[in-house]
Enzyme design. Structure first.
Site, PDB file in Angstrom:
ATOM      1  N   GLU A   1      -9.363  -4.939  -3.867  1.00 40.47           N
ATOM      2  CA  GLU A   1      -8.600  -3.852  -3.253  1.00 40.47           C
ATOM      3  C   GLU A   1      -9.490  -2.747  -2.683  1.00 40.47           C
ATOM      4  O   GLU A   1      -9.049  -1.967  -1.843  1.00 40.47           O
ATOM      5  CB  GLU A   1      -7.628  -3.249  -4.272  1.00 40.47           C
ATOM      6  CG  GLU A   1      -6.542  -4.185  -4.770  1.00 40.47           C
ATOM      7  CD  GLU A   1      -5.412  -4.358  -3.770  1.00 40.47           C
ATOM      8  OE1 GLU A   1      -5.540  -3.880  -2.625  1.00 40.47           O
ATOM      9  OE2 GLU A   1      -4.390  -4.973  -4.133  1.00 40.47           O
TER      10      GLU A   1
ATOM     11  N   HIS B   1      -7.611  -5.776   0.583  1.00 38.39           N
ATOM     12  CA  HIS B   1      -6.376  -4.981   0.583  1.00 38.39           C
ATOM     13  C   HIS B   1      -5.589  -5.255   1.869  1.00 38.39           C
ATOM     14  O   HIS B   1      -6.106  -5.111   2.972  1.00 38.39           O
ATOM     15  CB  HIS B   1      -6.765  -3.501   0.512  1.00 38.39           C
ATOM     16  CG  HIS B   1      -5.623  -2.540   0.465  1.00 38.39           C
ATOM     17  ND1 HIS B   1      -4.889  -2.305  -0.677  1.00 38.39           N
ATOM     18  CD2 HIS B   1      -5.103  -1.717   1.412  1.00 38.39           C
ATOM     19  CE1 HIS B   1      -3.974  -1.384  -0.433  1.00 38.39           C
ATOM     20  NE2 HIS B   1      -4.069  -1.016   0.833  1.00 38.39           N
TER      21      HIS B   1
ATOM     22  N   SER C   1       0.845  -1.199   0.000  1.00 42.43           N
ATOM     23  CA  SER C   1       0.000   0.000   0.000  1.00 42.43           C
ATOM     24  C   SER C   1       0.881   1.250   0.000  1.00 42.43           C
ATOM     25  O   SER C   1       1.674   1.432  -0.918  1.00 42.43           O
ATOM     26  CB  SER C   1      -0.962  -0.042   1.184  1.00 42.43           C
ATOM     27  OG  SER C   1      -1.981   0.933   1.048  1.00 42.43           O
TER      28      SER C   1
END
Length: 586
Positions: free
Chosen positions: A348, A461, A221
Site C-alpha cells: 500500500e 495501492h 482509498s
C-alpha cells in the site's frame, strides 16, 4: 416465389421495428427528476444499457462554490444521458508525462465545477428489481473522476447482472474547504455530494430495474474512507444496505482533520491568494472570485508539514455529519450495523514513496541508503516526535543488515502502508465487528502481469480495482487467463456479497471465505492461487501502530527534551526502553 420473399421481408422488417422499439423503451427512463435517454454499449459478446451524466444536484458554481449541494430541479423534455459528464476541478498529476501508469488516474473529460452527475449501467433486458452497487472513487479527496476507464461499470453489471452506479463529488478545496460555523463553507460538502447522489439512487433506481432496498456502496482509498464515513454518519445510514471498503477506512490518519485545523488550512489558502482575512465572509468572497486553477495551484501550500500520504482539504469532524469523534463512535457502536467486506493490498505504501520520499524512482530499483531511510521515516510519520520516530525506525529496521538498500526500501513501503492503510483498517474492522453482523476480510497480493510500474513497487495501492471492474476480461488488454479467472472470482464475490451479505455461494463446493471474528481474525488471500485462509493480518505491526505508538507519543507529548530536534537524548532512550517494558507487562 416473389410473394414468399415479399412476405418474409415484411416479417423481418416488422421484427427489426419491434427490436428497435424494445431498445428505445429500455433506453428511455422516466425518473422523478425527468426523462433520460441512455445509450446501448457493447460489452464482451453482448450489449448493455448505459445512462451517463445524469445530474443529481444543481451545479455548484458561482455563489454555490463551497456550499452544501442542492437537489437538481426537475427538467422538461428528455435528458441526453449518452455521454460521460464533466470531471470535477482537481489537481492533475504531471509527475510522469505520457506515462500510462500515472495518467490512468487523471481526469479524462473536461474539468468543470459543474460536475455533480452519476452514471448507471443496466443489464439488458432490463431487470425487474435487482441488486444495486454504487461506486465512490478515491483520490485522496483532492482528485478523482467517475469516468475513468478503470471504473467502467459495464463488465461488472453485465457479468453479475447488477445495476452499477458511479457517482461524482467535489474534491480539494471545492469539496472540503471548512470554516466551521459558516453556512457558506461548512466543510464536508464533498461527502454531502455523495449523500445526495445516494438519495437520488434511493429515489430513482427502481425505474432502471434496481432495488433501492439492496444498495451496496463500495469504494477504494478515499472512496473506501468515504464508505466508512457513511456507515458512521446518521444522515447516510438509511440510504444503503451493505458496504465494501477497499484500502481505506474512515479512521485513516489522512482522511480527516479537526475543525480547527480545517479552518487554519482555509485561512492559509486565502493568505496564499492574497485574500482579506478579516472575516469569514471576506475570505469566502475572495476565494469565490478566484479561478479554479488558482485554488488548485496553491492547495498543497496549506499542509502544516512536509509529509507523505497527507492531503490538504479533507473531511472535518464537525459535530454534524459526524456527531462525535470517529473513535468514540466506533467504541460505542454508534454506526450502521450491517454486513461489510473489506481489505487491503500487499504494498500500500510504494506509490506514495515515489511522490515524495528521497531516493525513490520508477526507473530504477530504488535501493535506499540509510540516510534516505531516516528522511523517509520523518516524512512518513510527520506528527511523531523524535522518540516516536526512533520507535518506528527500531520497529522496521533489520539491525543485522541495516545498510541493505532493498530492505530499507521495503521497510519504508511497509511503514507508509501499515501506518496509512492496513493498520487503520484493522483497527476499524476489529471495532466494527464487535457490533456488526457479518464481516469478511481480504488481502490482495497479486501483481498484474501487464503492470507498467516497476517490480519493486509490488502489489500497488489501487491496482485491485481493475480486477473488481472486470478489465482482465478484455482480451486486448493482455491479461493472462489466470488473471481473467481471478477477476471473475472477485466480481462474483463482490456481487454475491451485495446480493446476500455473504460472498460465498450457498451450495458451492469451493472453499469458503470465512467470517472475520475478533477472536480468530480470519482472512483470505486474493490471488490466482487456490484460496488460503490466514489469521491476524499484520498483527505485530498493527499493535505497534494502533496501541503502542499512540501511547508513547501521548506519554512524551509534553516533554520538550524528548521532542526536540536532533537525536533523542540518553534520557529519551531510557524512557523509551522503560515505557516499552511497562507496556509489554501491562
Amino acid at each position: 416465389m416473389n410473394l414468399l420473399v415479399t412476405s418474409s421481408l415484411g416479417v423481418l422488417l416488422h421484427l427489426v421495428v419491434l427490436c428497435q422499439a424494445d431498445d428505445h423503451s429500455e433506453l428511455l427512463v422516466n425518473t422523478k427528476s425527468g426523462k433520460v435517454m441512455g445509450t446501448r454499449v457493447p460489452v464482451l459478446s453482448s450489449h448493455i444499457s448505459a445512462f451517463l451524466g445524469i445530474p443529481f444536484a444543481e451545479p455548484p458554481v458561482g455563489n454555490m462554490r463551497f456550499r452544501r449541494p442542492e437537489p437538481k430541479k426537475p427538467w422538461s423534455g428528455v435528458w441526453n444521458a449518452s455521454t460521460y459528464p464533466n470531471n470535477c476541478q482537481q489537481y492533475v498529476d504531471e509527475q510522469f508525462p505520457g506515462f500510462s501508469g500515472s495518467e490512468m488516474w487523471n481526469p479524462n473529460r473536461e474539468m468543470s465545477e459543474d460536475c455533480l452527475y452519476l452514471n448507471i449501467w443496466v443489464p439488458s433486458p432490463r431487470p425487474k428489481s435487482t441488486t444495486v452497487m454504487v461506486w465512490i472513487y478515491g483520490g485522496g479527496f483532492y482528485s478523482g473522476s467517475s469516468t475513468l476507464d478503470v471504473y467502467n461499470g459495464k463488465y461488472l453489471a453485465y457479468t453479475e447482472e447488477v445495476v452499477l452506479v458511479s457517482l461524482s463529488y467535489r474534491v480539494g478545496a471545492f469539496g472540503f474547504l471548512a470554516l466551521h460555523g459558516s453556512q457558506e463553507a461548512p466543510g464536508n460538502v464533498g461527502l454531502l455530494d455523495q449523500r445526495m447522489a445516494l438519495q437520488w439512487v434511493h429515489d430513482n433506481i427502481q425505474f432502471f430495474g434496481g432495488d433501492p432496498k439492496t444498495v451496496t456502496i463500495f469504494g477504494e482509498s478515499a472512496g473506501g474512507a468515504s464508505v466508512g464515513m457513511h456507515i458512521l454518519s446518521p444522515g447516510s445510514r438509511d440510504l444503503f444496505r451493505r458496504a465494501i471498503l477497499q484500502s481505506g477506512s474512515p479512521n485513516c490518519p489522512w482522511a480527516s482533520v479537526s475543525v480547527a485545523e480545517g479552518r487554519r488550512r482555509a485561512v492559509e489558502l486565502g493568505r496564499n491568494l492574497n485574500c482579506n482575512l478579516n472575516s469569514d465572509e471576506e475570505l469566502i468572497h475572495c476565494l469565490r472570485e478566484k479561478k479554479p486553477q488558482e485554488l488548485i495551484d496553491v492547495e498543497w501550500n496549506v499542509l502544516p508539514f512536509d509529509s507523505i500520504f497527507r492531503f490538504s482539504f479533507v473531511p472535518v469532524i464537525d459535530g454534524e455529519f459526524f456527531p462525535t469523534s470517529l473513535e468514540s463512535m466506533l467504541n460505542s457502536g454508534n454506526f450502521k450495523k450491517t454486513q461489510i467486506l473489506l481489505g487491503v493490498n500487499k504494498d500500500e505504501g510504494s506509490f506514495f514513496l515515489l511522490y515524495g520520499a528521497p531516493g525513490f524512482s520508477k526507473d530504477s530499483e530504488s535501493k535506499i541508503s540509510r540516510e534516505d531511510f531516516m528522511s523517509g521515516v520523518k516524512l512518513s510519520v510527520p506528527h511523531a516526535n523524535d522518540l516516536g520516530l526512533d520507535a518506528v525506525t527500531l520497529q522496521y529496521t533489520d539491525w543485522m543488515d541495516d545498510n541493505n538498500g532493498i530492505k530499507n526500501r521495503d521497510g519504508l513501503d511497509d511503514i507508509v502502508g501499515d501506518h496509512n492503510v492496513i493498520c487503520p483498517l484493522m483497527h476499524f474492522v476489529n471495532k466494527y465487528t464487535k457490533f456488526g453482523n457479518g464481516t469478511y476480510l481480504y488481502f490482495f497480493n497479486h501483481r498484474a502481469s501487464n503492470l507498467v510500474w516497476p517490480e519493486w513497487m509490488g502489489v500497488i495501492h489501487g491496482y485491485e480495482i481493475e480486477f473488481v471492474f472486470g478489465l482482465p476480461l478484455v482480451k486486448e488488454l493482455n491479461y493472462t487467463a489466470e488473471e481473467e479467472a481471478l477477476s471473475r472470482r472477485i466480481m462474483h464475490y463482490w456481487a454475491t456479497f451485495a446480493k446476500t451479505g455473504n460472498p460465498n455461494e450457498p451450495h458451492s463446493q469451493e472453499s469458503k471465505w470465512p467470517l472475520f471474528t475478533t477472536k480468530e481474525q480470519k482472512f483470505i488471500d486474493l490471488n490466482t492461487e487456490p484460496m488460503k485462509v490466514h489469521q491476524r493480518l499484520r498483527v505485530q505491526m498493527c499493535v505497534f501502530w494502533n496501541q503502542f505508538l499512540p501511547k508513547l507519543l501521548n506519554a512524551t507529548a509534553c516533554d520538550g527534551e524528548l521532542s526536540s530536534s536532533g537525536t533523542s537524548s540518553s534520557k529519551g532512550i531510557i524512557f523509551y526502553v522503560l515505557f516499552s517494558i511497562l507496556y509489554l507487562i501491562f
